[in-house]
Design a protein around this motif. Structure first.
Motif, PDB file in Angstrom:
ATOM      1  N   ARG A   1      28.986  42.551  43.547  1.00 21.50           N
ATOM      2  CA  ARG A   1      29.143  43.150  42.211  1.00 21.50           C
ATOM      3  C   ARG A   1      27.843  43.800  41.758  1.00 21.50           C
ATOM      4  O   ARG A   1      27.423  43.678  40.613  1.00 21.50           O
ATOM      5  CB  ARG A   1      29.593  42.096  41.206  1.00 21.50           C
ATOM      6  CG  ARG A   1      30.906  41.418  41.593  1.00 21.50           C
ATOM      7  CD  ARG A   1      31.305  40.383  40.574  1.00 21.50           C
ATOM      8  NE  ARG A   1      31.628  41.005  39.290  1.00 21.50           N
ATOM      9  CZ  ARG A   1      31.961  40.314  38.197  1.00 21.50           C
ATOM     10  NH1 ARG A   1      32.012  38.994  38.251  1.00 21.50           N
ATOM     11  NH2 ARG A   1      32.242  40.943  37.077  1.00 21.50           N
TER      12      ARG A   1
ATOM     13  N   GLU B   1      25.149  41.205  35.743  1.00 20.21           N
ATOM     14  CA  GLU B   1      25.651  41.684  37.020  1.00 20.21           C
ATOM     15  C   GLU B   1      25.984  43.167  36.955  1.00 20.21           C
ATOM     16  O   GLU B   1      25.746  43.920  37.907  1.00 20.21           O
ATOM     17  CB  GLU B   1      26.886  40.876  37.411  1.00 20.21           C
ATOM     18  CG  GLU B   1      26.579  39.436  37.782  1.00 20.21           C
ATOM     19  CD  GLU B   1      27.831  38.677  38.160  1.00 20.21           C
ATOM     20  OE1 GLU B   1      27.696  37.545  38.642  1.00 20.21           O
ATOM     21  OE2 GLU B   1      28.933  39.203  37.965  1.00 20.21           O
ATOM     22  N   THR B   2      26.533  43.606  35.791  1.00 20.03           N
ATOM     23  CA  THR B   2      26.884  45.008  35.664  1.00 20.03           C
ATOM     24  C   THR B   2      25.649  45.878  35.693  1.00 20.03           C
ATOM     25  O   THR B   2      25.644  46.980  36.251  1.00 20.03           O
ATOM     26  CB  THR B   2      27.666  45.218  34.354  1.00 20.03           C
ATOM     27  OG1 THR B   2      28.821  44.395  34.378  1.00 20.03           O
ATOM     28  CG2 THR B   2      28.064  46.672  34.202  1.00 20.03           C
TER      29      THR B   2
ATOM     30  N   ASP C   1      28.129  53.900  44.637  1.00 22.89           N
ATOM     31  CA  ASP C   1      28.591  54.415  43.346  1.00 22.89           C
ATOM     32  C   ASP C   1      28.032  55.808  43.078  1.00 22.89           C
ATOM     33  O   ASP C   1      28.689  56.632  42.443  1.00 22.89           O
ATOM     34  CB  ASP C   1      28.162  53.458  42.225  1.00 22.89           C
ATOM     35  CG  ASP C   1      28.815  52.098  42.360  1.00 22.89           C
ATOM     36  OD1 ASP C   1      30.050  52.037  42.257  1.00 22.89           O
ATOM     37  OD2 ASP C   1      28.097  51.114  42.573  1.00 22.89           O
TER      38      ASP C   1
ATOM     39  N   LYS D   1      28.004  45.815  47.153  1.00 23.19           N
ATOM     40  CA  LYS D   1      29.166  45.975  46.272  1.00 23.19           C
ATOM     41  C   LYS D   1      29.999  44.703  46.235  1.00 23.19           C
ATOM     42  O   LYS D   1      30.604  44.374  45.204  1.00 23.19           O
ATOM     43  CB  LYS D   1      30.012  47.160  46.737  1.00 23.19           C
ATOM     44  CG  LYS D   1      29.371  48.514  46.474  1.00 23.19           C
ATOM     45  CD  LYS D   1      30.238  49.651  46.976  1.00 23.19           C
ATOM     46  CE  LYS D   1      31.470  49.825  46.104  1.00 23.19           C
ATOM     47  NZ  LYS D   1      31.103  50.309  44.757  1.00 23.19           N
ATOM     48  N   ASN D   2      30.057  43.973  47.356  1.00 24.66           N
ATOM     49  CA  ASN D   2      30.772  42.701  47.348  1.00 24.66           C
ATOM     50  C   ASN D   2      30.118  41.699  46.407  1.00 24.66           C
ATOM     51  O   ASN D   2      30.762  40.766  45.929  1.00 24.66           O
ATOM     52  CB  ASN D   2      30.842  42.126  48.762  1.00 24.66           C
ATOM     53  CG  ASN D   2      31.741  42.960  49.674  1.00 24.66           C
ATOM     54  OD1 ASN D   2      32.621  43.675  49.199  1.00 24.66           O
ATOM     55  ND2 ASN D   2      31.515  42.875  50.965  1.00 24.66           N
TER      56      ASN D   2
ATOM     57  N   SER E   1      27.946  38.428  33.002  1.00 27.42           N
ATOM     58  CA  SER E   1      28.687  39.631  33.383  1.00 27.42           C
ATOM     59  C   SER E   1      27.866  40.866  33.115  1.00 27.42           C
ATOM     60  O   SER E   1      27.825  41.793  33.929  1.00 27.42           O
ATOM     61  CB  SER E   1      30.008  39.687  32.620  1.00 27.42           C
ATOM     62  OG  SER E   1      30.701  40.878  32.925  1.00 27.42           O
TER      63      SER E   1
ATOM     64  N   ARG F   1      25.765  47.480  41.477  1.00 28.95           N
ATOM     65  CA  ARG F   1      25.886  48.932  41.520  1.00 28.95           C
ATOM     66  C   ARG F   1      24.960  49.474  42.603  1.00 28.95           C
ATOM     67  O   ARG F   1      23.814  49.047  42.730  1.00 28.95           O
ATOM     68  CB  ARG F   1      25.520  49.538  40.169  1.00 28.95           C
ATOM     69  CG  ARG F   1      25.450  51.069  40.183  1.00 28.95           C
ATOM     70  CD  ARG F   1      25.053  51.617  38.816  1.00 28.95           C
ATOM     71  NE  ARG F   1      24.724  53.038  38.888  1.00 28.95           N
ATOM     72  CZ  ARG F   1      25.628  54.012  38.814  1.00 28.95           C
ATOM     73  NH1 ARG F   1      26.904  53.709  38.671  1.00 28.95           N
ATOM     74  NH2 ARG F   1      25.260  55.278  38.876  1.00 28.95           N
TER      75      ARG F   1
END
Length: 751
Positions: A100, A23-24, A140, A97-98, A20, A102
């Motif tokens: 995940r 990915e962020t 973003d 964006k799909n 996570s 930025r």
């Protein structure tokens, strides 16, 4: 056992958190860099707007994380081209964006504008429409940088201010937009020949390379970059004809965060100025191009990201003992994957006595070079400061019989230079001639002719033409034409034409045409055609066409065409056609025509014997039809357009009259090549193609004559049962060149 389960559960939880977090932290940044020197008939053309766009694009590619396929450079575009790029980026941003990821978008424009919008030749791109198009991108973070006159009107629409930089914390989750402009709504944006660019963009690039890194963490944020560009632009325009130029901004960032624009540590080479270095520092490359001007304060370390190469550093420092400024110099060479540290002791004092003795004026206290004769945005010449050089000496004729004699001075203009074995003049504004050699190390305006070579020195500008029996070499931004029996070389950029018997070489950007019997080489971007017998090479973007007997190469993007006898290669975003035995291209659209075509974009229309297109068709075939019972083939291309190659054979009994075979023949072969289209619906597909070829057989009476040639059209359908297995069949119509035609069937397996 229970302990093992707990440990396993903890491991899964940590792995999920790590994934996570990864990915962020993933960021995809898009860049659209627009440069247009043409502002319409009523405005004087700019000189450096397009090169500014390329330079800033290069910095973001090198240090700002913009990948090659996401880095678009548009020179002299129309509104439709810009809007098309914005729509493309919008679509890519949605897909990112799909996943995940930025997303951030950087839009830069350098050129003419007024209070209403950007001026693109005869078109005007209104600020309101531009804002709407930018805001429509679902990213973003959206960063818009406008370097043009009255560009502050763009920020004023939403209450932008002409003020110092905004203060924000550095947070990766910052979202929103930032609109930066080079001037206020009522000011002109100025460019300078001395720095070969605009004041604002030149300062912004220096800041992004590390000069704006006030914290010293190796990263330059949006806040730091704008603050540095604001201060430097304001300082450099205080004494110009049009006066102070105030950059402005309009921002709306949620999350109280700033955005990291460049990472100085990501470059392959770097220059570290330690805490002992203090003063006004200028950095020039090997060709004398001014890379950056910065004010370095004592007590802190500053790292600059530069490309590998040789640089000359000039430091104007305060001498407290003599209460004046002292000029120091140093030369450094940066190597790949190495950081070079420079301290105050590495600089050597430069003797300014000669410059003072030549003139009756005192040396200026300001460490910057005089900015006389600079072109402003309107094309007028601004005499902003007093000249520090004396009036030049004029010599109508200069003659040198043998080398070693005094041949020129920096303050001498020679209108006619003749020489044997060697000749030299620092400012030739006329005609030069040397049976063996000729060297000009100043401003040459006119013609040079040499039996051996022509040379244009560092920190010089050549306007005119060079003629040489062996080679031409110009170190800095010549404009005009070069003609050489062997070799042409331009260290920096060039506008005009090159004609050489062996090699044409331009180190950076080139606008014009290159003609060589061997090799054409442009190190960065090129606008125009290249004609080479062996090789054409463009290091980055090509806007034009390449024609070579062997190989064409475009390292960035391509808009135009490549035509080579053997190999065409184009990386980056390409639009145009490739024609050669082997064609290779990256992203983009267009066509390929050759024996082997390779493309990483499904939009490319490839026609050849073998086509390898990403997400395209590549199906071996085994089938039978009325021409031959045993056939193998290959259907390859993009998702809908394919090439079809077929080889077939058949054995027939004697006196057979089946199909097109003449009586008495016992064997026939069929070879055809064609193109077709395929449409798919779930597992079903429908195809239609047309092929041409010949069917030679064992009969000497037929052989490879006209009677053996044919054209065949097919219309069929199929069902794809598995990923690599399907069945198809349909109707065929064959026309034989000997006057017959036939309707038949085909059926086969498609892998």
């Amino acid at each position: 056992m229970r302990v093992m389960r707990c440990l396993f559960g903890v491991w899964l939880l940590l792995a999920a958190v790590a994934v996570s977090a990864e990915e962020t932290a993933s960021i995809r940044r898009f860049g659209i860099f627009v440069g247009s020197n043409d502002g319409g008939r009523e405005r004087t053309g700019l000189r450096w707007a397009e090169s500014d766009a390329r330079a800033l694009s290069g910095v973001f590619a090198e240090l700002g994380g913009i990948r090659r396929e996401d880095n678009a450079i548009l020179t002299r575009p129309d509104i439709r081209t810009i809007k098309s790029q914005l729509r493309r980026v919008s679509g890519e941003a949605v897909r990112a964006k799909n996943g995940r990821v930025r997303t951030e978008v950087v839009f830069y424009f350098s050129g003419h504008s007024n209070e209403e919008g950007l001026l693109l030749g005869r078109e005007s791109y209104g600020y309101k429409a531009l804002r709407e198009d930018i805001n429509a991108i679902p990213a973003d973070m959206r960063i818009v940088i406008l370097d043009s006159c009255a560009s502050g009107a763009f920020t004023r629409m939403k209450g932008g201010v002409r003020a110092q930089a905004f203060l924000l914390d550095e947070q990766a989750e910052a979202t929103g937009y930032a609109f930066l402009t080079s001037s206020s709504a009522t000011e002109v944006s100025q460019e300078s020949d001395r720095i070969r660019g605009s004041y604002f963009t030149h300062s912004l690039i220096a800041g992004l390379r590390g000069a704006a890194d006030t914290i010293g963490n190796g990263r330059v944020t949006l806040n730091e970059a704008y603050r540095y560009a604001y201060d430097e632009t304001l300082a450099k325009t205080e004494q110009t004809l049009f006066g102070r130029q105030h950059p402005s901004y309009d921002i709306q960032i949620n999350g109280s965060g700033d955005v990291v624009l460049t990472d100085v540590r990501s470059t392959s080479a770097g220059l570290i100025l330690d805490e002992t270095v203090a003063g006004r520092l200028s950095i020039r490359d090997r060709d004398g191009f001014l890379i950056a001007e910065i004010t370095k304060t004592a007590g802190k370390t500053l790292e600059l990201a530069l490309e590998p190469g040789h640089y000359r550093l000039m430091l104007m420092a305060r001498d407290e003992a003599n209460r004046g400024n002292v000029l120091f110099g140093a030369e450094v060479t940066l190597e790949e994957d190495r950081r070079l540290a420079v301290k105050a002791g590495d600089f050597s004092p430069l003797d300014l006595a000669e410059a003072v003795a030549r003139g009756d004026v005192e040396a200026p206290e300001d460490p910057e070079e005089p900015e006389t004769g600079e072109e402003t945005e309107t094309g007028e010449v601004a005499e902003t400061r007093e000249k520090t050089e004396t009036a030049e000496t004029r010599e109508p004729v200069k003659f040198q019989l043998f080398p070693g004699l005094e041949s020129g001075r920096r303050d001498t203009t020679v209108h006619l230079l003749l020489g044997l074995f060697a000749a030299e003049s620092y400012r030739l504004k006329g005609l030069g001639f040397a049976p063996i050699g000729l060297s000009t190390r100043g401003d040459m305006t006119g013609v040079q002719m040499s039996g051996l070579f022509n040379f244009q020195g560092v920190l010089s500008e050549m306007r005119g033409a060079q003629f040489a029996g062996i080679g031409n070499r110009a170190g800095s931004v010549p404009e005009g034409a070069q003609f050489a029996g062997i070799y042409n070389w331009v260290g920096n950029s060039m506008r005009g034409a090159q004609f050489s018997g062996i090699v044409n070489w331009v180190g950076k950007d080139f606008s014009g045409a290159q003609f060589s019997s061997m090799v054409n080489w442009t190190g960065q971007n090129m606008i125009g055609p290249q004609f080479g017998t062996l090789l054409n090479w463009v290091g980055k973007d090509l806007h034009g066409a390449q024609f070579a007997g062997l190989v064409n190469y475009a390292g960035g993007g391509m808009t135009g065409g490549q035509f080579a006898g053997i190999l065409n290669i184009a990386w980056g975003t390409t639009r145009g056609i490739q024609a050669g035995l082997i064609n290779i291209r990256d992203k983009g659209s267009g066509g390929q025509l050759g024996l082997i075509n390779i493309a990483s974009d499904e939009r490319v229309n490839a026609v050849g014997l073998v086509n390898v297109v990403k997400n395209g068709l590549f199906h071996p075939l085994v089938f039978t039809d009325n021409l031959a019972r045993y056939n193998v083939g290959l259907k390859s291309g993009n998702k809908w357009l394919y090439s079809l190659i077929r080889i077939g054979t058949d054995h027939l009994p004697p006196d057979s009259s089946d199909g097109f075979v003449l009586v008495g023949e016992s064997q026939t072969t069929v070879n055809t090549f064609g193109v077709g289209v395929e449409l798919t619906y779930k597992k079903a597909f429908f195809d239609m193609d047309i092929s041409a070829g010949h069917a030679p057989n064992s009969s000497e009476s037929v052989g490879y004559g006209l009677s053996s040639f044919l054209i065949q059209a097919r219309l069929g359908a199929g069902l794809k049962l598995f990923a690599h297995l399907g069945f198809s069949g349909g109707l065929t119509y064959t026309y034989f060149f000997r006057g017959e035609h036939e309707i038949g069937f085909y059926a086969g397996v498609q892998l």
